[in-house]
Scaffold this active site. Structure first.
Site, PDB file in Angstrom:
ATOM      1  N   ASP A  19       0.861  -1.171   0.000  1.00 30.42           N
ATOM      2  CA  ASP A  19       0.000   0.000   0.000  1.00 30.42           C
ATOM      3  C   ASP A  19       0.907   1.234   0.000  1.00 30.42           C
ATOM      4  O   ASP A  19       2.083   1.164   0.388  1.00 30.42           O
ATOM      5  CB  ASP A  19      -0.888  -0.043   1.252  1.00 30.42           C
ATOM      6  N   ASP A  21      -0.269   5.115   0.713  1.00 27.55           N
ATOM      7  CA  ASP A  21      -0.553   6.167   1.695  1.00 27.55           C
ATOM      8  C   ASP A  21      -0.528   5.635   3.117  1.00 27.55           C
ATOM      9  O   ASP A  21      -1.255   4.698   3.459  1.00 27.55           O
ATOM     10  CB  ASP A  21      -1.919   6.799   1.417  1.00 27.55           C
TER      11      ASP A  21
END
Length: 250
Positions: A19, A21
């Site tokens: 991932d 953010d």
């Protein structure tokens, strides 16, 4: 000498999904894009202030779907009617602004996977062209983001498919593993958010990084590794990554 002895050792094919953010980058990538877009007049100071407020909420309270949906929808409205080549040209500038905000610890893990010969995919709700540019800058295999519809060289303000979030991340990872011949049990995924459980659940080694409260509770209950962003935790995790590149049986 037997045929087996003459055959060079090979390593197990492994993929690692990151991932972006709050897992790899300390902040919201869409805010970096909004700031860069201000220089082209795509967003106003008021738009930027709204993005900044939502980003602050995002950083303090985690990925709430309501906040993500609002930022996403507003971003699509702002891009509608803009020339794609004009916006795509911003990607290098945006990534340069993001680089100082990349967590050194998770960046070290990404490098450890690459050094071990693993394929590394960034998988994020951010626009696909930005995900691809960030992945290229880090030497990752690919960046998988949300596809934006372009007609006659202009953004329509619509997505080409579902936003790369939640269940879409899990489906995308499964597709990559199937197409590339990876055994899910040998693959890794890293995330901070409980919204990424569909991604974390499709690999054999889910690792939660600086998690939100819901994900931390789930991880503890499942016996998943919870990674603190400190040198000792990173050293231990890098050893596990290196172990995953052991020679495969013939």
């Amino acid at each position: 000498m037997t045929d087996d002895a003459a055959t060079p050792a090979r390593t197990l094919p492994v993929a690692a999904f990151f991932d972006v953010d709050k897992t790899l980058v300390n902040g919201a990538s869409l805010l970096f894009l909004a700031r860069a877009s201000r220089s082209l007049g795509i967003v106003t100071w008021l738009d930027l202030a709204r993005f900044g407020w939502k980003s602050l909420s995002f950083r303090k309270h985690g990925e709430r779907l309501s906040v993500l949906d609002e930022v996403r929808d507003r971003g699509m409205q702002l891009l509608a009617g803009q020339r794609a080549d004009r916006v795509h040209a911003l990607a290098t500038t945006v990534v340069s602004a993001m680089r100082p905000r990349i967590w050194p610890e998770t960046h070290a893990l990404l490098r450890a996977h690459l050094d071990a010969g693993h394929e590394v995919y960034l998988i994020t709700a951010t626009p696909d062209f930005l995900a691809q540019e960030l992945a290229a800058s880090l030497g990752a295999t690919a960046g998988i983001g949300s596809g934006l519809e372009i007609v006659d060289g202009v953004f329509t303000g619509r997505f080409t498919a579902g936003t790369m979030h939640g269940a879409e991340k899990g489906r995308a990872a499964q597709t990559i593993m199937e197409e590339r011949g990876f055994a899910p049990a040998d693959c890794f995924a890293y995330s901070d958010s409980s919204n990424d459980l569909p991604l974390l659940n499709v690999v054999g080694t889910p690792v939660v990084v600086n998690p939100d409260h819901g994900l931390e509770r789930h991880a503890r209950a499942e016996g998943w590794r919870v990674l603190a962003l400190d040198p000792a935790s990173i050293r231990t995790e890098r050893k596990r990554v290196r172990a995953a590149s052991r020679p495969a049986a013939h």
